[in-house]
Design an enzyme around this catalytic site. Structure first.
Site, PDB file in Angstrom:
ATOM      1  N   GLN A 158      -7.601  21.745  19.874  1.00 16.26           N
ATOM      2  CA  GLN A 158      -7.344  20.239  20.253  1.00 16.26           C
ATOM      3  C   GLN A 158      -7.158  19.569  21.387  1.00 16.26           C
ATOM      4  O   GLN A 158      -7.243  18.677  21.961  1.00 16.26           O
ATOM      5  CB  GLN A 158      -5.999  20.048  19.402  1.00 16.26           C
ATOM      6  CG  GLN A 158      -6.324  20.159  17.779  1.00 16.26           C
ATOM      7  CD  GLN A 158      -5.011  19.799  17.348  1.00 16.26           C
ATOM      8  OE1 GLN A 158      -4.076  19.156  17.524  1.00 16.26           O
ATOM      9  NE2 GLN A 158      -4.991  19.587  15.986  1.00 16.26           N
TER      10      GLN A 158
ATOM     11  N   PHE B 137       1.569   3.881  12.946  1.00 19.48           N
ATOM     12  CA  PHE B 137       1.076   3.599  11.798  1.00 19.48           C
ATOM     13  C   PHE B 137      -0.502   3.364  11.786  1.00 19.48           C
ATOM     14  O   PHE B 137      -1.301   3.185  12.783  1.00 19.48           O
ATOM     15  CB  PHE B 137       1.827   2.622  10.957  1.00 19.48           C
ATOM     16  CG  PHE B 137       2.012   1.168  11.415  1.00 19.48           C
ATOM     17  CD1 PHE B 137       2.852   0.155  10.855  1.00 19.48           C
ATOM     18  CD2 PHE B 137       0.876   0.725  12.334  1.00 19.48           C
ATOM     19  CE1 PHE B 137       2.960  -1.040  11.363  1.00 19.48           C
ATOM     20  CE2 PHE B 137       0.885  -0.661  12.847  1.00 19.48           C
ATOM     21  CZ  PHE B 137       1.737  -1.514  12.486  1.00 19.48           C
ATOM     22  N   GLU B 138      -1.125   3.303  10.617  1.00 16.94           N
ATOM     23  CA  GLU B 138      -2.366   3.043  10.174  1.00 16.94           C
ATOM     24  C   GLU B 138      -3.129   4.152  10.766  1.00 16.94           C
ATOM     25  O   GLU B 138      -4.369   3.699  11.268  1.00 16.94           O
ATOM     26  CB  GLU B 138      -2.823   1.732  10.207  1.00 16.94           C
ATOM     27  CG  GLU B 138      -2.330   0.873   9.296  1.00 16.94           C
ATOM     28  CD  GLU B 138      -3.136  -0.635   9.295  1.00 16.94           C
ATOM     29  OE1 GLU B 138      -4.174  -0.491   9.532  1.00 16.94           O
ATOM     30  OE2 GLU B 138      -2.555  -1.478   9.074  1.00 16.94           O
TER      31      GLU B 138
ATOM     32  N   PHE C 262       0.751  -1.353   0.015  1.00 18.49           N
ATOM     33  CA  PHE C 262       0.167   0.049  -0.076  1.00 18.49           C
ATOM     34  C   PHE C 262       0.789   1.307   0.305  1.00 18.49           C
ATOM     35  O   PHE C 262       1.840   1.468   1.216  1.00 18.49           O
ATOM     36  CB  PHE C 262      -0.635  -0.142   1.192  1.00 18.49           C
ATOM     37  CG  PHE C 262      -1.849   1.058   1.255  1.00 18.49           C
ATOM     38  CD1 PHE C 262      -3.246   0.939   0.788  1.00 18.49           C
ATOM     39  CD2 PHE C 262      -1.487   2.099   2.188  1.00 18.49           C
ATOM     40  CE1 PHE C 262      -3.934   1.943   1.061  1.00 18.49           C
ATOM     41  CE2 PHE C 262      -2.443   3.346   2.468  1.00 18.49           C
ATOM     42  CZ  PHE C 262      -3.807   3.122   1.619  1.00 18.49           C
TER      43      PHE C 262
ATOM     44  N   SER D 231       0.707  12.944   7.903  1.00 13.23           N
ATOM     45  CA  SER D 231      -0.713  13.064   8.144  1.00 13.23           C
ATOM     46  C   SER D 231      -1.577  14.007   7.281  1.00 13.23           C
ATOM     47  O   SER D 231      -2.978  14.115   7.555  1.00 13.23           O
ATOM     48  CB  SER D 231      -0.963  13.417   9.506  1.00 13.23           C
ATOM     49  OG  SER D 231      -0.626  12.687  10.492  1.00 13.23           O
TER      50      SER D 231
ATOM     51  N   THR E 297       2.369   7.082   1.697  1.00 14.70           N
ATOM     52  CA  THR E 297       3.182   8.227   2.218  1.00 14.70           C
ATOM     53  C   THR E 297       4.263   8.541   1.562  1.00 14.70           C
ATOM     54  O   THR E 297       4.879   7.941   0.581  1.00 14.70           O
ATOM     55  CB  THR E 297       3.737   7.533   3.497  1.00 14.70           C
ATOM     56  OG1 THR E 297       2.831   7.140   4.530  1.00 14.70           O
ATOM     57  CG2 THR E 297       4.782   8.579   4.284  1.00 14.70           C
ATOM     58  N   GLU E 298       4.511   9.909   1.439  1.00 16.60           N
ATOM     59  CA  GLU E 298       5.876  10.506   0.805  1.00 16.60           C
ATOM     60  C   GLU E 298       6.476  11.551   1.689  1.00 16.60           C
ATOM     61  O   GLU E 298       6.126  11.618   2.865  1.00 16.60           O
ATOM     62  CB  GLU E 298       4.928  11.249  -0.331  1.00 16.60           C
ATOM     63  CG  GLU E 298       4.293  10.622  -1.455  1.00 16.60           C
ATOM     64  CD  GLU E 298       3.818  11.503  -2.635  1.00 16.60           C
ATOM     65  OE1 GLU E 298       4.189  12.528  -2.802  1.00 16.60           O
ATOM     66  OE2 GLU E 298       3.032  11.001  -3.604  1.00 16.60           O
ATOM     67  N   PRO E 299       7.950  11.696   1.106  1.00 18.69           N
ATOM     68  CA  PRO E 299       8.495  12.706   2.059  1.00 18.69           C
ATOM     69  C   PRO E 299       7.813  13.701   2.660  1.00 18.69           C
ATOM     70  O   PRO E 299       8.157  14.377   3.502  1.00 18.69           O
ATOM     71  CB  PRO E 299       9.695  13.104   0.988  1.00 18.69           C
ATOM     72  CG  PRO E 299       9.685  11.738   0.189  1.00 18.69           C
ATOM     73  CD  PRO E 299       8.399  11.328  -0.171  1.00 18.69           C
TER      74      PRO E 299
END
Length: 632
Positions: free
Chosen positions: A540, A439-440, A192, A201, A195-197
């Site tokens: 938040q 993760f996830e 899957f 999020s 994610t990229e550099p």
């Protein structure tokens, strides 16, 4: 008394920019999802959710997915599962070596071949495509076993099927399923790639781009992805990239994320060396590069421009599996701790006789019980056809990963110096566990997801009241009912939701605590909406406390349901389960009350302000502010 008119005047007219972020395996990952204001009054009526968690944001009890505790397996499915459990456990006892996997940083070929032979890489693929065709509950039981034995192997399996090819299973066309599902069951690894550099999020920052050819026959993909589980092994990948899409009505072109099925065999796909990680070392994690990769148009997954939706669908659908894995890991840690505590003699007694150790073991077991209850409640509801499980799945991931970390840490503490030694095995588990809170969907992001999604649902109810006031004659019943609720609540005459009749008699007091939490939670949400309106998305400090209150309330309901089922069946463990449920509800309800008090207390809100200032001061300075006490 809070007047209805005041609530309506101050209620948000839709939380227009509502950030929903999720993440994928091996790193924070996400998609920003905008909840748009409805175009017409007809569309503005919110769909009534069957989600327990969603409804507590309105102060309502929705028990349909809580009671009774789900038992979705048929007799035939139970027999099938039992036939599968033994070979999986035998594999971990006789073939897999978690210590060797960890030291080598890879799983050897013999072990992988045994996993493929078991069918472990195609557990939920329909039998017609070469898989085992397990439902979610059966899958959870298998993952539970894997979590007990080796989380590194678990990530290799999970990255492949829980997210790697899950999109094909969920939204693939019949042609895509027929072409790819047999292959992912027969030796072809999947991954899957989101994610990229430039994005963790904030998946809206994706830079990988796929340009459609003039004749529409294919796309050309360029870009890179980082921290991809199975990235160095995968032959088949679910890849997300920006695609320029022209609106036929306006003629305006805009980049929209689209999901693609990409084969390494297409050419132009390469990967970097395996990453060196703290834990789950035997799972392959690598950067993946795409250079002029030619993707056939029929390999668009879920529709052009629907990439966010596809990604969220995949992640939401698989999160219960993480709770199942964490349940298994907690069981492993508890076994280690109990074996030691019942044999280790100090001051003339085995240490399990001392109150400090007893409290540790009891709390470890309660956390395991809650995690296990969540995993099988959610998977069971999914198997019964539920579509309203996203908040519960997010909660199970947060709760399970944090509980497992705490349980493992306490197991090490019980073992003392022995627990710190490598040969005991717990230090490897602790290292493996740390990634699960990241993760996830980082737990921080998922808490915001739970809070904001629930608040959006609560806010939509207030919009319904606004609409009702436009035609009070036709909607008099709704208006009077709402006014009556508020009036009785304001003078202390209202009664909380009641589900004592749904639980075992010995759990009646615990059910009352949970019901009071639901009522208090709904009122706190309403007060927060009145106070902050649509700016609630920026609060938040408040949102995190509301999310924790939601987590505690849902977990109370889950264990009440499971313990009730055990008692009704007169299981040998029933009284033990009742003890755990009672203890959990007592403490969880106290936390709910505290967190709801905090979000409405000026004193505590001032603490949040101070914390914000402290953080800003340190970040501006780039280091802690105060000097060493010696002054140099």
């Amino acid at each position: 008394m809070i007047r209805v008119s005041k609530v309506l005047a101050l209620a948000p007219k839709g939380l227009n920019k509502f950030i929903v972020t999720h993440t994928r395996c091996q790193a924070t990952k996400a998609a920003a999802n905008t909840v748009k204001t409805e175009k017409s009054e007809k569309k503005s009526t919110a769909k009534e959710s069957q989600s327990f968690t969603m409804n507590i944001f309105r102060g309502h009890l929705q028990a349909s997915q809580i009671f009774p505790y789900p038992e979705p397996l048929s007799e035939e499915q139970n027999e099938t599962l039992k036939m599968l459990v033994d070979p999986i456990e035998k594999f971990f006892e006789e073939i897999n070596d978690p210590v060797k996997n960890d030291e080598n940083g890879s799983i050897d070929e013999k072990t992988l071949e045994a996993l493929w032979s078991l069918g472990a890489f195609g557990l939920q693929v329909p039998q017609e495509y070469g898989g085992l065709g397990l439902n979610n509950t059966m899958y959870a039981r298998c993952v539970d076993i894997v979590g007990y034995n080796d989380l590194g192997v678990g990530i290799t399996l999970g990255a492949h099927q829980s997210i790697g090819f899950k999109g094909i299973l969920l939204v693939g066309t019949p042609e895509q399923k027929e072409k790819y599902l047999p292959r992912v069951c027969d030796g072809k690894f999947a991954a899957f790639c989101l994610t990229e550099p430039s994005c963790g999020s904030d998946a809206g920052a994706i830079r990988s781009k796929a340009i459609k050819s003039k004749d529409g026959s294919h796309y050309v993909l360029n870009g890179s992805k980082i921290w991809i589980s199975n990235g160095g092994l995968a032959e088949i990948m679910t890849v997300f990239a920006q695609v320029p899409i022209t609106d036929p009505e306006t003629g305006k072109t805009q980049d929209k994320v689209t999901a693609f099925i990409v084969e390494r065999a297409f050419g132009g796909v390469s990967n970097g060396p395996p990453e060196k990680k703290m834990g789950i070392k035997c799972s392959n994690t690598a950067e993946v590069y795409f250079e002029d990769v030619k993707i056939p148009a029929e390999n668009v997954l879920g529709g052009e421009g629907q990439g966010f939706k596809v990604a969220m669908n995949i992640l939401n659908n698989g999160r219960f599996g993480m709770a199942a894995a964490m349940s298994g890991t907690q069981r492993y840690c508890i076994k280690k701790a109990v074996d030691h505590a019942t044999q280790r003699i100090q001051f003339g007694k085995t240490i399990d006789n001392y109150g400090t150790i007893q409290e540790k073991i009891a709390r470890m077991c309660i956390l395991h019980y809650v995690t296990e209850s969540l995993a099988y409640m959610i998977s069971g509801n999914m198997d019964k056809g539920s579509q309203d499980y996203h908040l519960e799945a997010a909660i199970s991931k947060c709760f399970g990963s944090e509980s497992a970390w705490w349980v493992c840490d306490e197991a090490i503490q019980i073992l003392g110096g022995m627990g710190y030694m490598k040969d005991t095995g717990l230090e490897r588990v602790l290292r493996d566990l740390r990634i699960f809170r990241i993760f996830e969907g980082t737990n921080d992001i998922l808490r915001l997801f739970v809070a904001l999604t629930g608040i959006q649902y609560a806010g939509s109810h207030l919009k319904e009241l606004q609409k009702a006031f436009r035609n009070p004659t036709a909607n008099l019943g709704l208006i009077v009912e709402e006014a009556a609720k508020r009036a009785t609540r304001a003078v202390g005459l209202s009664s909380p939701p009641n589900f004592i009749h749904l639980v075992h008699p010995s759990l009646a007091d615990s059910a009352t605590l949970c019901a009071k939490s639901i009522e208090s939670f709904g009122q706190a949400i309403e007060n927060s909406l009145i106070k902050y309106n649509k700016t609630i998305v920026d609060e938040q400090f408040v949102l995190n406390r509301l999310a924790q209150a939601a987590i505690d309330t849902y977990t109370m309901a889950a264990v009440l349901s499971r313990a009730t089922l055990s008692a009704s069946k007169n299981l040998p463990s029933a009284q033990h389960e009742i003890l755990m449920a009672q203890t959990w509800c007592t403490e969880a309800s106290s936390r709910v009350a505290y967190n709801l008090k905090v979000v409405q207390s000026g004193k505590h809100l001032d603490v949040f302000t101070k914390l914000s200032k402290i953080s800003k001061n340190v970040c501006e300075a780039g280091d802690v502010i105060q000097l060493n006490p010696l002054g140099y």
